[in-house]
Structures are given as C-alpha cells and as structure tokens.
Design a protein around this motif. Sequence first.
Motif, short mmCIF file in Angstrom:
data_model
loop_
_atom_site.label_atom_id
_atom_site.label_comp_id
_atom_site.label_asym_id
_atom_site.label_seq_id
_atom_site.Cartn_x
_atom_site.Cartn_y
_atom_site.Cartn_z
N SER A 18 -51.93 -63.50 12.34
CA SER A 18 -50.70 -63.72 12.88
C SER A 18 -49.58 -64.05 12.12
CB SER A 18 -50.98 -64.99 13.98
OG SER A 18 -50.91 -66.18 13.56
N THR A 44 -56.18 -67.25 17.77
CA THR A 44 -54.99 -66.69 16.82
C THR A 44 -55.09 -67.71 15.73
OG1 THR A 44 -53.71 -66.31 18.70
CG2 THR A 44 -52.56 -66.68 16.76
N ARG A 91 -50.31 -66.81 22.09
CA ARG A 91 -49.01 -66.77 21.16
C ARG A 91 -48.58 -68.14 21.17
NH1 ARG A 91 -47.59 -61.73 24.31
NH2 ARG A 91 -47.26 -60.23 22.59
N GLU A 125 -47.40 -64.33 16.95
CA GLU A 125 -47.65 -62.99 17.25
C GLU A 125 -49.10 -62.42 16.76
OE1 GLU A 125 -47.66 -60.19 19.65
OE2 GLU A 125 -45.78 -61.39 19.72
N PRO A 156 -56.48 -64.81 22.14
CA PRO A 156 -55.38 -64.34 21.28
C PRO A 156 -53.96 -65.02 21.59
CG PRO A 156 -55.88 -62.41 22.45
CD PRO A 156 -56.81 -63.60 23.01
N LEU A 175 -56.97 -57.75 15.82
CA LEU A 175 -57.59 -58.06 16.88
C LEU A 175 -58.86 -56.98 17.59
CD1 LEU A 175 -58.35 -59.90 19.55
CD2 LEU A 175 -56.18 -58.70 20.72
N VAL A 176 -58.21 -55.71 17.19
CA VAL A 176 -59.01 -54.59 17.86
C VAL A 176 -60.52 -54.59 16.79
CG1 VAL A 176 -59.40 -52.08 17.75
CG2 VAL A 176 -57.23 -53.33 18.80
N ASP A 203 -52.10 -60.16 15.43
CA ASP A 203 -51.92 -58.80 14.77
C ASP A 203 -52.85 -57.88 15.67
OD1 ASP A 203 -52.69 -56.32 13.52
OD2 ASP A 203 -51.77 -57.37 11.70
N GLU A 204 -52.15 -57.05 16.47
CA GLU A 204 -53.12 -56.13 17.43
C GLU A 204 -54.16 -55.43 16.82
OE1 GLU A 204 -52.41 -52.72 20.94
OE2 GLU A 204 -50.71 -53.90 20.11
N ALA A 205 -53.67 -54.75 15.81
CA ALA A 205 -54.80 -53.84 14.99
C ALA A 205 -55.90 -54.70 14.40
CB ALA A 205 -54.16 -53.24 13.94
N VAL A 228 -57.64 -64.11 14.36
CA VAL A 228 -56.80 -62.98 14.40
C VAL A 228 -55.71 -63.37 13.68
CG1 VAL A 228 -55.63 -61.31 15.90
CG2 VAL A 228 -57.86 -62.54 16.73
#
Length: 308
Positions: free
Chosen positions: A79, A60, A39, A101, A37, A107-108, A103-105, A77
């Motif tokens: 972004s 990403t 940047r 950037e 993931p 990605l989980v 998205d962390e959620a 993911v």
Amino acid sequence: QELAASGRLPRVRYVTDDLSDDEIVDLFRSADALVHPYRGEGFAMPVLEAMACGLPVVVTAGGPTDEFCPDETCRRVRSVRRPVAPEALGAPTVGPAWMLEPDEAHLVGVLRALVDDPADRARRGRAARAAAEALSWDVVADRYAERLHRLAARPPRPAPLAEPFALPDPAARNLLATPAWRGEDRLDLLLAAWARAVPAGAPVALYLLVHPQADGDAEDWSAHVLAAAERAGVDLGEVADIAVLDHADSGDDLRRLHAAVDGYVPLHAACAGHVRLARAAGTPVIEPDAAALGAWTATHAGSRSSGP
C-alpha cells in the motif's frame, strides 16, 4: 449488488443482515480466508476475530494489523499513503490527513496465490488461531492488570517543575491551607491549633489560598477569617504569621505551590485534589489540631520530604 446480480463474476453474496455473535462465528468458520484490504482502520477487530476462528487473513500492509498479524498468519497487500482532503472528513485533524491505498494488482496476485495453495491456507490458519489466543479478552486483561499492579507499586515520581513557586514573604517553614471561602470548613480548628502549637514570632507562616475570581473579594475573605478566629477564641494579633495568598492558579501552578510549601492542611471535603498534589510533591498532609501541628513544627525543619 449489481455485480452480484449480473452473473458475470464468480458467485457474490452481499450480506446486509444483522448477525448475532454465534452467526458471525459460523460465517467465519464457513470461509477459507478473510480478505480485508482496508484503507483506514483503528484496529480491525474482524481480522482478529477471523484469526480466532482459524482463518488466514489478507490485510493491508502499513496499518494497525501489522501489530497483531505475524507474517506466518497473513498475506499483506502493498500500500501507499494517499492524502485526504480535510473537507472530506468533516472534522479538523492535528496534521495532514491520509489513508492507505492498497495496490490492486498486488491484491489480485495475493488472492490467486491464496486460492491455489490450500496447504498454505491451512498452515496460516493454524498460526492465526495461535496468535489470536495470545490476544483474548482474558489474556489481555491479565496483562493490563499485571502492568497496573507494577505501576502502582512504584513510588511517585513527580514531573520536573518548570520553576519554583514564589511565595510572598516566605518563612523558614510554610504551611498551606485552602479554606472554603463561600462554605463551611474547619478553619476555626486550624486557627485554634495554630495559636496553641506555634509560638508567636516563630519562623513559620500559614498561607490561606484564595482564588480571586471564584472566592469573592477581600472583604469576604477577611470576614471569613475573622469569623473563624472568633469561633476559635483566637486573637490574630497574638499568633504566628498568617497570610491570605491571593492567586489565580493556572496550568502547573498548584503543583508548584505544593512543592514550595512544607505542609498542607485539608479543611473540607473538597480538598481531595490538593491532598493528592501534596502527597505527589512529598509534602506532609496535616490535620488541623494542635498535636499534629506541634509534631510538624518540632520535626519538620524545613527540609523537603522524599515521599508522600
């Protein structure tokens, strides 16, 4: 490193060793997926290498991997673009700097789906291998070679000229030469051929290009021409027009100049760039001898050539 040592998370191995190509392949093949993931990436070669080893990849969305990771090979993911302060880069940019950037959620959720579906991982891994085979070094090199051969077979297509170069006092037919004003050249051969092949008073002009900032001053130019005429046994008062074209070329000037004349005579080894410009403009390149000049005078009636 702190997380890996804490024991609070699933096992983490932080690898800092320099790995050989074979060890990198073994590392990829020991895994079930590559999670990348990023940047910022220029290409993301590890993603393609993992795909070549049969791994599904997590990447990403919106970056360069969109160009070579088909949907069936990866999970993307979400972004958003985030601005980057110019001072953080340490170098100027051509426009506003930004990064992606992930998205962390999201990605989980992608990682959980990846873990929960082994069949999907296997299916995406097979598709990734097939996609990577189409981008191997040999395949890509063959595609480049094919494209280069096709381009090389096309006739030259000069870019449109902004405006014609204005020759001072042009004749019906105009010949250009670029002497080596500070070195040795074949100007004496050109003057001898000019005297033999072109009658005095003919509607033809020979222009000798000089760069005032690089080639000395007017006395130097005159001395160079007179010395060449003496070696050639030519009386400059008894030949067709010869003029020194004093011009500090810049930008597109030389291409425009070659498009404005009707022939070019190379006089020394450093004329290769002018030869390329002349041929690109469809201007005949002529040797400094009487036969070549005579043929040019007889056949070139002022019309532009359609090719090199």
